[in-house]
Write a protein that holds these residues in place. Structure first.
Motif, short mmCIF file in Angstrom:
data_model
loop_
_atom_site.label_atom_id
_atom_site.label_comp_id
_atom_site.label_asym_id
_atom_site.label_seq_id
_atom_site.Cartn_x
_atom_site.Cartn_y
_atom_site.Cartn_z
N TYR A 91 -26.55 9.85 -10.32
CA TYR A 91 -27.53 8.85 -9.92
C TYR A 91 -28.95 9.20 -10.40
N GLN A 92 -29.20 10.46 -10.57
CA GLN A 92 -30.50 10.86 -11.13
C GLN A 92 -30.68 10.28 -12.53
N THR A 93 -29.62 10.38 -13.33
CA THR A 93 -29.67 9.83 -14.68
C THR A 93 -29.85 8.31 -14.67
N ILE A 94 -29.12 7.64 -13.77
CA ILE A 94 -29.20 6.17 -13.68
C ILE A 94 -30.61 5.74 -13.31
N LEU A 95 -31.18 6.39 -12.31
CA LEU A 95 -32.51 5.99 -11.83
C LEU A 95 -33.61 6.34 -12.83
N ASN A 96 -33.46 7.47 -13.50
CA ASN A 96 -34.46 7.83 -14.51
C ASN A 96 -34.52 6.80 -15.63
N LYS A 97 -33.37 6.31 -16.05
CA LYS A 97 -33.32 5.31 -17.10
C LYS A 97 -33.95 4.00 -16.67
N LYS A 98 -33.93 3.75 -15.37
CA LYS A 98 -34.53 2.52 -14.85
C LYS A 98 -36.04 2.67 -14.61
N GLY A 99 -36.56 3.86 -14.85
CA GLY A 99 -37.99 4.06 -14.70
C GLY A 99 -38.40 4.68 -13.38
N ILE A 100 -37.45 5.12 -12.60
CA ILE A 100 -37.75 5.79 -11.34
C ILE A 100 -37.70 7.29 -11.58
N ASP A 101 -38.76 7.96 -11.21
CA ASP A 101 -38.88 9.39 -11.47
C ASP A 101 -38.17 10.19 -10.37
N VAL A 102 -36.96 10.62 -10.67
CA VAL A 102 -36.21 11.47 -9.73
C VAL A 102 -36.59 12.91 -10.01
N SER A 103 -37.45 13.43 -9.15
CA SER A 103 -38.00 14.76 -9.39
C SER A 103 -37.03 15.88 -9.02
N SER A 104 -36.14 15.63 -8.06
CA SER A 104 -35.19 16.68 -7.68
C SER A 104 -33.96 16.06 -7.03
#
Length: 561
Positions: free
Chosen positions: A483-496
């Motif tokens: 889900y970190q990868t999915i959210l990062n691609k959508k422009g949400i910065d998953v820091s950890s």
């Protein structure tokens, strides 16, 4: 003898009197439009005699005209009458004065026409000479920069092409400044200035993004180095990239920072100085936090806050200054060091572009020639002349005052230009070098990639660039990472990411954004389906806008399975 034959009139003292006017003497027929007595007829001009000279009445009998006048007045004329008669003879009539004035006007106009004719001819010759020189000089320097010839230059004026990136609506040009005075110098070709000029061809907007020269990257064959050394690794060959040091720099910017590069332009500091001089100087607005303005002891630059007019050398000093110290001198006005320098570099690029676009430069052949001289001697690029002409068409009508200027948010620039969340930080390498790395760690450029995507995106989720933490509340390993990868691609910065101690039956979203990221919240609700959304006003120890706990009810999106 024929009786009908006219008798030749007899002459008197060599004069033949007129049949109609015995008072008109033959010699006076030689004066056009002038009669001696009232009613004298006009006789065509034959020869001329000068009656304007002074005549002594006592010797008037030696002059036929005077003798005639005396004879006509039966020797009763006095000296005064004779002199008056002679003056009347010499005095031009009203018609003569009018004709003489017209002749004089014609002569003046003719002289003026000749003067204007030769002046215009001189101006045309001078213009052609200057134009030929400037034209040759411009084309010569164009060929030096773009690698063409006079034939290809002229043909480019009548052809159109599609430049790289145009179909996607965005063209990115990598701009780098070589620290040397001339290109292809010996020694390291460190690019002390690295920027990306990003042009939106659909909306006619653009921005500059500075890339820190001290960013720590892995240069193939060299290992970990500062990014400004990438151009010095000559002879590199990456498929699809230029085969030189700039090709390697372009490869690193594209693969690591996620910025696709279409073209590059490498210039030295001489080009910067000469370009500013060519456009007649530039004006920049200095906004130093120090009330004294700027002082750089290394370049001896000193500028007050506010608008400052700079010549070429002063602009170059500003582009190089970062508040370095010198023996006995203390710099001020550069609290962010290299970040201040890159900000000033972006200001200067925009200032040069605005001045070059002004009518005063475009219509001045000397400045145009100087500008192309600055480019021809100091610029290297993979753009062709045809590409440049097409770019000019695509950017026609762009308001240069709307060009934005950006830099990666760092621990030094917190609170400036919207910088609230540092994505790069200071670093000291094992070899003792001071550098900059992503806040996520060495080699982890995900936040830098997201920042670029945020700048170019019209997606409200991307522009909010909200931060998040993802926790796995299930027994399925690796779910948080997915889900970190999915959210990062959508422009949400998953820091950890991490795992919870207990399992969760349903996913939960804890909103700590205080309503600042409504679009992100809406997207998360749609992604996680049947969730429990909770907002908290308590202290947020995580520092993230959203905390996402994945529950047992959560299923992966179909596209990721």
């Amino acid at each position: 003898m024929d009786r009908n034959r006219r008798k030749r009139p007899k002459s008197i003292d060599g004069f033949i009197p007129s049949r109609q006017h015995s008072s008109l003497s033959q010699p006076f027929s030689k004066i056009k439009n002038v009669g001696i007595n009232q009613g004298a007829r006009l006789i065509p001009k034959r020869q001329s005699i000068n009656l304007g000279q002074h005549i002594n009445p006592e010797s008037a009998e030696n002059i036929p005209s005077a003798r005639l006048a005396l004879s006509n007045n039966l020797n009763t004329a006095s000296k005064e009458d004779l002199q008056k008669n002679l003056r009347d003879i010499n005095k031009p009539t009203r018609r003569q004065r009018r004709v003489n004035k017209q002749l004089e006007d014609v002569r003046k106009k003719s002289k003026l026409k000749k003067t204007l004719k030769y002046s215009a001819l001189f101006i045309i010759v001078a213009f052609l000479f200057v134009g030929s020189y400037v034209g040759f000089n411009v084309f010569h320097n164009l060929d030096k920069v773009f690698g063409g010839n006079i034939i290809s230059d002229i043909s480019s004026l009548f052809k159109s092409t599609t430049v790289k990136g145009q179909s996607g609506g965005r063209i990115n040009i990598l701009l780098a400044g070589d620290s040397a005075d001339q290109l292809n110098h010996g020694g390291q070709q460190l690019t002390d200035s690295i920027l990306v000029a990003s042009i939106d061809t659909k909306n006619h907007t653009a921005f500059f993004l500075s890339i820190p020269r001290d960013l720590w990257v892995n240069i193939p064959g060299w290992g970990w180095q500062k990014i400004n050394a990438a151009n010095d690794n000559m002879g590199t060959n990456f498929p699809g990239y230029p085969q030189n040091g700039m090709g390697q720099l372009q490869h690193i910017v594209t693969t690591n920072l996620g910025i696709p590069i279409d073209y590059y332009a490498l210039s030295n500091y001489g080009a910067f100085r000469d370009a500013v001089n060519a456009v007649g100087g530039v004006t920049v607005d200095i906004k130093s936090p120090d009330p004294r303005g700027l002082f750089d002891a290394y370049t001896h630059l000193k500028l007050p806050n506010g608008e400052d007019f700079l010549n070429g050398q002063e602009a170059l000093n500003l582009a190089r200054a970062r508040g370095d110290g010198a023996a006995g001198d203390v710099s001020y006005g550069f609290p962010d060091s290299d970040f201040d320098r890159t900000q000033h570099q972006r200001q200067l690029f925009v200032a040069i572009a605005k001045k070059a676009q002004s009518i005063g430069v475009i219509t001045n052949p000397v400045r145009v020639s100087d500008l192309f001289n600055a480019l021809g001697n100091n610029v290297e690029t993979d753009l062709s002349l045809q590409d440049v002409l097409e770019l000019i068409k695509l950017t026609k009508g762009m308001d240069l005052s709307t060009i934005k200027s950006y830099a990666y948010c760092s621990t030094l620039t917190i609170g400036q230009d919207g910088c609230t969340k540092p994505i790069i930080t200071d670093y000291r390498s094992s070899s003792g070098e001071d550098a900059l790395i992503p806040s996520a760690g060495v080699g982890n450029y995900i936040q830098l990639q997201q920042y670029y995507n945020q700048l170019i995106s019209s997606n409200p989720v991307v522009t909010e660039n909200a931060s998040a933490i993802v926790l796995n509340g299930t027994t399925t390993n690796g779910l948080a990472s997915t889900y970190q990868t999915i959210l990062n691609k959508k422009g949400i910065d998953v820091s950890s990411i991490g795992d919870t101690i207990n399992t969760y039956a349903k996913s939960e979203i804890i909103d700590n954004s205080s309503g600042k990221d409504p679009n992100t919240k809406k997207y998360l609700e749609s992604l996680f389906g049947d969730t429990i959304v909770a907002s908290t006003t308590a202290n947020n120890p995580t520092g993230a806008n959203f905390v996402i706990i994945i529950g047992l009810n959560q299923k992966l999106p179909t596209a990721t399975k």
